[in-house]
Write a protein that holds these residues in place. Structure first.
Motif, PDB file in Angstrom:
ATOM      1  N   VAL A  54       1.178 -20.485  41.184  1.00 28.52           N
ATOM      2  CA  VAL A  54       1.484 -21.712  41.924  1.00 28.52           C
ATOM      3  C   VAL A  54       1.300 -21.425  43.407  1.00 28.52           C
ATOM      4  O   VAL A  54       1.793 -20.416  43.924  1.00 28.52           O
ATOM      5  N   LEU A  55       0.560 -22.292  44.089  1.00 19.58           N
ATOM      6  CA  LEU A  55       0.375 -22.179  45.532  1.00 19.58           C
ATOM      7  C   LEU A  55       1.024 -23.368  46.212  1.00 19.58           C
ATOM      8  O   LEU A  55       0.774 -24.515  45.838  1.00 19.58           O
ATOM      9  N   THR A  56       1.850 -23.098  47.208  1.00 23.25           N
ATOM     10  CA  THR A  56       2.464 -24.158  47.997  1.00 23.25           C
ATOM     11  C   THR A  56       2.123 -23.945  49.457  1.00 23.25           C
ATOM     12  O   THR A  56       2.383 -22.877  50.018  1.00 23.25           O
ATOM     13  N   ARG A  57       1.496 -24.948  50.056  1.00 20.02           N
ATOM     14  CA  ARG A  57       1.251 -24.924  51.497  1.00 20.02           C
ATOM     15  C   ARG A  57       2.239 -25.872  52.143  1.00 20.02           C
ATOM     16  O   ARG A  57       2.098 -27.098  52.056  1.00 20.02           O
ATOM     17  N   LYS A 110       2.526 -28.377  57.905  1.00 18.41           N
ATOM     18  CA  LYS A 110       2.202 -27.552  59.069  1.00 18.41           C
ATOM     19  C   LYS A 110       1.586 -28.414  60.151  1.00 18.41           C
ATOM     20  O   LYS A 110       1.139 -29.548  59.920  1.00 18.41           O
ATOM     21  N   ILE A 111       1.578 -27.871  61.366  1.00 20.60           N
ATOM     22  CA  ILE A 111       0.947 -28.550  62.490  1.00 20.60           C
ATOM     23  C   ILE A 111      -0.365 -27.860  62.845  1.00 20.60           C
ATOM     24  O   ILE A 111      -1.402 -28.486  62.991  1.00 20.60           O
ATOM     25  N   PHE A 112      -0.333 -26.544  62.949  1.00 26.82           N
ATOM     26  CA  PHE A 112      -1.535 -25.820  63.326  1.00 26.82           C
ATOM     27  C   PHE A 112      -1.921 -24.806  62.246  1.00 26.82           C
ATOM     28  O   PHE A 112      -2.805 -25.057  61.458  1.00 26.82           O
ATOM     29  N   LYS A 113      -1.249 -23.663  62.184  1.00 28.26           N
ATOM     30  CA  LYS A 113      -1.618 -22.610  61.246  1.00 28.26           C
ATOM     31  C   LYS A 113      -0.979 -22.821  59.883  1.00 28.26           C
ATOM     32  O   LYS A 113       0.142 -23.308  59.780  1.00 28.26           O
ATOM     33  N   SER A 114      -1.708 -22.431  58.841  1.00 27.68           N
ATOM     34  CA  SER A 114      -1.235 -22.597  57.464  1.00 27.68           C
ATOM     35  C   SER A 114      -0.573 -21.328  56.953  1.00 27.68           C
ATOM     36  O   SER A 114      -0.972 -20.214  57.302  1.00 27.68           O
ATOM     37  N   THR A 115       0.435 -21.516  56.109  1.00 25.45           N
ATOM     38  CA  THR A 115       1.017 -20.436  55.319  1.00 25.45           C
ATOM     39  C   THR A 115       0.996 -20.878  53.867  1.00 25.45           C
ATOM     40  O   THR A 115       1.393 -22.000  53.548  1.00 25.45           O
ATOM     41  N   ILE A 116       0.523 -20.018  52.983  1.00 26.24           N
ATOM     42  CA  ILE A 116       0.461 -20.326  51.563  1.00 26.24           C
ATOM     43  C   ILE A 116       1.450 -19.431  50.829  1.00 26.24           C
ATOM     44  O   ILE A 116       1.370 -18.206  50.919  1.00 26.24           O
ATOM     45  N   ILE A 117       2.394 -20.036  50.124  1.00 24.91           N
ATOM     46  CA  ILE A 117       3.355 -19.287  49.318  1.00 24.91           C
ATOM     47  C   ILE A 117       2.794 -19.192  47.902  1.00 24.91           C
ATOM     48  O   ILE A 117       2.500 -20.214  47.279  1.00 24.91           O
ATOM     49  N   ARG A 131       2.599 -14.008  50.264  1.00 25.51           N
ATOM     50  CA  ARG A 131       2.181 -15.115  51.126  1.00 25.51           C
ATOM     51  C   ARG A 131       0.820 -14.815  51.747  1.00 25.51           C
ATOM     52  O   ARG A 131       0.474 -13.660  52.000  1.00 25.51           O
ATOM     53  N   VAL A 132       0.085 -15.891  52.007  1.00 25.23           N
ATOM     54  CA  VAL A 132      -1.191 -15.814  52.712  1.00 25.23           C
ATOM     55  C   VAL A 132      -1.002 -16.580  54.010  1.00 25.23           C
ATOM     56  O   VAL A 132      -0.693 -17.775  53.992  1.00 25.23           O
TER      57      VAL A 132
END
Length: 296
Positions: free
Chosen positions: A172-175, A178-185, A196-197
């Motif tokens: 499962v990927l959750t983004r 966000k406003i600028f940079k992404s984090t993927i759990i 995390r990515v």
């Protein structure tokens, strides 16, 4: 109403036997990724799946009245094999029958849609057999309206499930919003976080780092500013996988959101790096980069 919390790793056995909903082995009562693919989470009461569901922290009711369905692809085996040949990926012997997460070559094709309200990708092996899919969950009517009518969709939270041929949730990927940079759990099929990515930059060739337990395990590096091709590297900066986009054709490029790419994993990987690489590679176009057509 059950309180919302994440599941434990040892409950994964109960998540993966979903051919008959009533036959799922017993495991502790808790929230898990919805095995039906309709919501982000569904509550398991210890003996069966319940009607209690949750999306973006909001709970609701949706009876588990139908079996899980894997999104079906639109590509023939010949076309998938042609994509593999186009990027110069030779057929890897002994890969037939390998676990979904251990495939050395994966071909990912997004469904062709003029208007895309849910992201859906079919995942094929090197012979062109569909072995899984990526499906977006938790898309409320409001989210779909925002996606259809505005360009704000990229700033909302998105959740994608990676499922195998039996519609079992493997990743499962959750983004988060966000406003600028992404984090993927990245989570496993039971809802336990794997790692995390995290996006490192906003200017130039996009780059992400893969982290687990506070340690940097590697990076995902775009090879041009449009982020069409990626080199995935481990902590020693050795390339362990590669993502190569295959052109979907002028008509599809201009008028649809379809994307196609080939994932090559150079050698077997151990978790958590394996799960982070496969999750990122399968969902890179949806979850990691911004689409110039404004649909991501």
């Amino acid at each position: 109403m059950p309180s919302q919390r994440r599941g434990h790793r040892h409950a994964a056995v109960g998540m993966r036997n979903l051919r008959a909903m009533s036959d799922t082995p017993q495991s502790p009562a808790t929230w898990h990724p919805d095995p039906l693919g309709r919501h982000e989470l569904r509550y398991w009461d210890g003996t069966q799946w319940t009607e209690h569901v949750s999306d973006s922290g909001r709970q609701g009711i949706d009876p588990p009245t139908s079996p899980p369905v894997m999104p079906q692809g639109q590509q023939s085996a010949d076309k998938v094999q042609a994509q593999v040949a186009k990027v110069g990926a030779g057929v890897v012997p002994g890969a037939i029958g390998a676990d979904f997460l251990d495939q050395p070559i994966l071909v990912v094709n997004q469904k062709w849609k003029l208007l895309e309200l849910n992201n859906e990708y079919a995942v094929y092996d090197q012979q062109g057999q569909q072995i899984g899919a990526v499906r977006q969950v938790g898309q409320t009517a409001l989210k779909k309206a925002v996606r259809l009518l505005t360009s704000m969709d990229q700033f909302l939270t998105h959740t994608l499930q990676v499922v195998d041929a039996g519609s079992n949730v493997r990743l499962v990927l959750t983004r988060p919003a966000k406003i600028f940079k992404s984090t993927i759990i990245v989570q496993d099929g039971s809802g336990t976080e794997v790692g995390r990515v995290i996006q490192d930059n906003m200017i130039g060739k996009i780059r992400f780092r893969m982290e687990a337990g506070g340690n940097v395990l590697g990076s995902i590096n775009a090879e041009n500013w449009r982020a069409w091709n990626f080199s995935i590297r481990d902590s020693s900066d050795a390339e362990v996988a590669r993502i190569t986009k295959t052109w979907e054709g002028l008509a599809k490029t201009m008028f649809t959101s379809a994307d196609s790419y080939v994932v090559q994993v150079h050698a077997p990987l151990a978790d958590p790096l394996r799960s982070l690489v496969i999750a990122s590679a399968l969902c890179v176009d949806t979850a990691l980069k911004q689409d110039n057509r404004g649909l991501n």
